[in-house]
Design a protein around this motif. Structure first.
Motif, PDB file in Angstrom:
ATOM      1  N   GLU A 116       0.869  -1.177   0.000  1.00  0.00           N
ATOM      2  CA  GLU A 116       0.000   0.000   0.000  1.00  0.00           C
ATOM      3  C   GLU A 116       0.905   1.226   0.000  1.00  0.00           C
ATOM      4  OE1 GLU A 116      -3.789   1.628   2.592  1.00  0.00           O
ATOM      5  OE2 GLU A 116      -2.489   0.109   3.457  1.00  0.00           O
ATOM      6  N   SER A 117       0.776   2.074  -1.018  1.00  0.00           N
ATOM      7  CA  SER A 117       1.608   3.273  -1.140  1.00  0.00           C
ATOM      8  C   SER A 117       0.707   4.494  -1.280  1.00  0.00           C
ATOM      9  CB  SER A 117       2.526   3.164  -2.360  1.00  0.00           C
ATOM     10  OG  SER A 117       3.418   2.105  -2.235  1.00  0.00           O
ATOM     11  N   GLY A 118       0.273   5.030  -0.156  1.00  0.00           N
ATOM     12  CA  GLY A 118      -0.600   6.201  -0.191  1.00  0.00           C
ATOM     13  C   GLY A 118      -1.891   5.926  -0.921  1.00  0.00           C
ATOM     14  N   ARG A 119      -2.102   6.603  -2.059  1.00  0.00           N
ATOM     15  CA  ARG A 119      -3.327   6.453  -2.848  1.00  0.00           C
ATOM     16  C   ARG A 119      -3.281   5.270  -3.814  1.00  0.00           C
ATOM     17  NH1 ARG A 119      -2.816  12.196  -2.407  1.00  0.00           N
ATOM     18  NH2 ARG A 119      -4.777  13.110  -1.717  1.00  0.00           N
ATOM     19  N   LEU A 132      -5.919  -3.195   4.729  1.00  0.00           N
ATOM     20  CA  LEU A 132      -5.367  -1.917   4.283  1.00  0.00           C
ATOM     21  C   LEU A 132      -5.510  -0.844   5.346  1.00  0.00           C
ATOM     22  CD1 LEU A 132      -6.767  -1.943   0.653  1.00  0.00           C
ATOM     23  CD2 LEU A 132      -4.392  -2.213   1.312  1.00  0.00           C
ATOM     24  N   THR A 133      -4.565   0.056   5.390  1.00  0.00           N
ATOM     25  CA  THR A 133      -4.624   1.197   6.299  1.00  0.00           C
ATOM     26  C   THR A 133      -5.738   2.139   5.872  1.00  0.00           C
ATOM     27  OG1 THR A 133      -2.246   1.043   6.633  1.00  0.00           O
ATOM     28  CG2 THR A 133      -3.301   3.102   7.279  1.00  0.00           C
ATOM     29  N   GLN A 134      -5.795   2.415   4.569  1.00  0.00           N
ATOM     30  CA  GLN A 134      -6.816   3.299   4.008  1.00  0.00           C
ATOM     31  C   GLN A 134      -7.326   2.656   2.716  1.00  0.00           C
ATOM     32  OE1 GLN A 134      -5.408   7.204   2.972  1.00  0.00           O
ATOM     33  NE2 GLN A 134      -7.465   8.015   2.740  1.00  0.00           N
ATOM     34  N   ARG A 137      -4.839   2.660  -8.728  1.00  0.00           N
ATOM     35  CA  ARG A 137      -5.314   3.782  -7.921  1.00  0.00           C
ATOM     36  C   ARG A 137      -6.463   3.298  -7.047  1.00  0.00           C
ATOM     37  NH1 ARG A 137      -6.201   8.908 -11.799  1.00  0.00           N
ATOM     38  NH2 ARG A 137      -7.909   9.083 -10.314  1.00  0.00           N
ATOM     39  N   LYS A 138      -6.396   3.576  -5.755  1.00  0.00           N
ATOM     40  CA  LYS A 138      -7.449   3.135  -4.831  1.00  0.00           C
ATOM     41  C   LYS A 138      -8.797   3.768  -5.149  1.00  0.00           C
ATOM     42  CE  LYS A 138      -4.509   2.486  -0.802  1.00  0.00           C
ATOM     43  NZ  LYS A 138      -4.319   3.002   0.557  1.00  0.00           N
ATOM     44  N   ASP A 139      -8.798   5.002  -5.672  1.00  0.00           N
ATOM     45  CA  ASP A 139     -10.079   5.647  -5.964  1.00  0.00           C
ATOM     46  C   ASP A 139     -10.805   4.979  -7.129  1.00  0.00           C
ATOM     47  OD1 ASP A 139      -7.951   6.938  -7.591  1.00  0.00           O
ATOM     48  OD2 ASP A 139      -9.604   8.142  -8.376  1.00  0.00           O
ATOM     49  N   ARG A 140     -10.142   4.089  -7.856  1.00  0.00           N
ATOM     50  CA  ARG A 140     -10.788   3.365  -8.955  1.00  0.00           C
ATOM     51  C   ARG A 140     -11.208   1.955  -8.554  1.00  0.00           C
ATOM     52  NH1 ARG A 140      -7.013   5.383 -13.942  1.00  0.00           N
ATOM     53  NH2 ARG A 140      -7.930   7.453 -14.071  1.00  0.00           N
TER      54      ARG A 140
END
Length: 153
Positions: free
Chosen positions: A25-28, A59-61, A44-47
């Protein structure tokens, strides 16, 4: 957990399930080795539409907003390339309004890795949340303005 699975929609609107091994996990972003073609991929996590199995719990976020639009020159560092090839890539990046750095700095956004990338530089970049890409990924990003996608028709 050695793998994580999720349903993902790429920038072209294609939706499919992905499984990634040896992920981080690297930020976003989620980065790791895709089980389909055994290539290093960045998602990308937002996708991500939903996580399959226990993915969300580890996951952290798990979900994050899209990356911000960059108003300044994004910082990039190159590692693991022969001297001549590195100079060509640095010039390419500079010509595309990227700030070329010689080391992993606090504001670094991209680490472009060649075949002989040093593990300590890669680890430092991951710890700082940098996006790690390879040369084809960099060229694709500069050509299209988007991060490389794991989808190939």
């Amino acid at each position: 957990m050695s793998s994580i699975s999720f349903n993902y929609t790429d920038s072209r609107g294609h939706t499919t399930d992905w499984t990634v091994e040896h992920w981080k996990e690297s930020g976003r972003y989620i980065q790791g080795i895709c089980t389909v073609d055994e290539q290093f991929r960045t998602f990308r996590k937002d996708r991500i539409n939903r996580y399959l199995g226990e993915g969300e719990a580890v996951l952290t976020q798990p979900y994050s907003p899209p990356p911000p639009k960059v108003d300044t020159e994004p910082e990039i560092c190159f590692t693991g390339f022969p001297k001549v090839q590195r100079a060509v890539l640095e010039e390419l990046a500079a010509n595309n309004k990227m700030a070329v750095k010689k080391d992993v700095t606090k504001g670094l956004e991209f680490l472009c890795c060649g075949p002989n990338a040093g593990p300590s530089k890669v680890a430092k970049a991951r710890d700082r949340g940098c996006l790690i890409i390879d040369e084809p990924g960099l060229k694709s990003m500069l050509d299209t303005g988007e991060l490389p996608e794991p989808w190939e028709d």
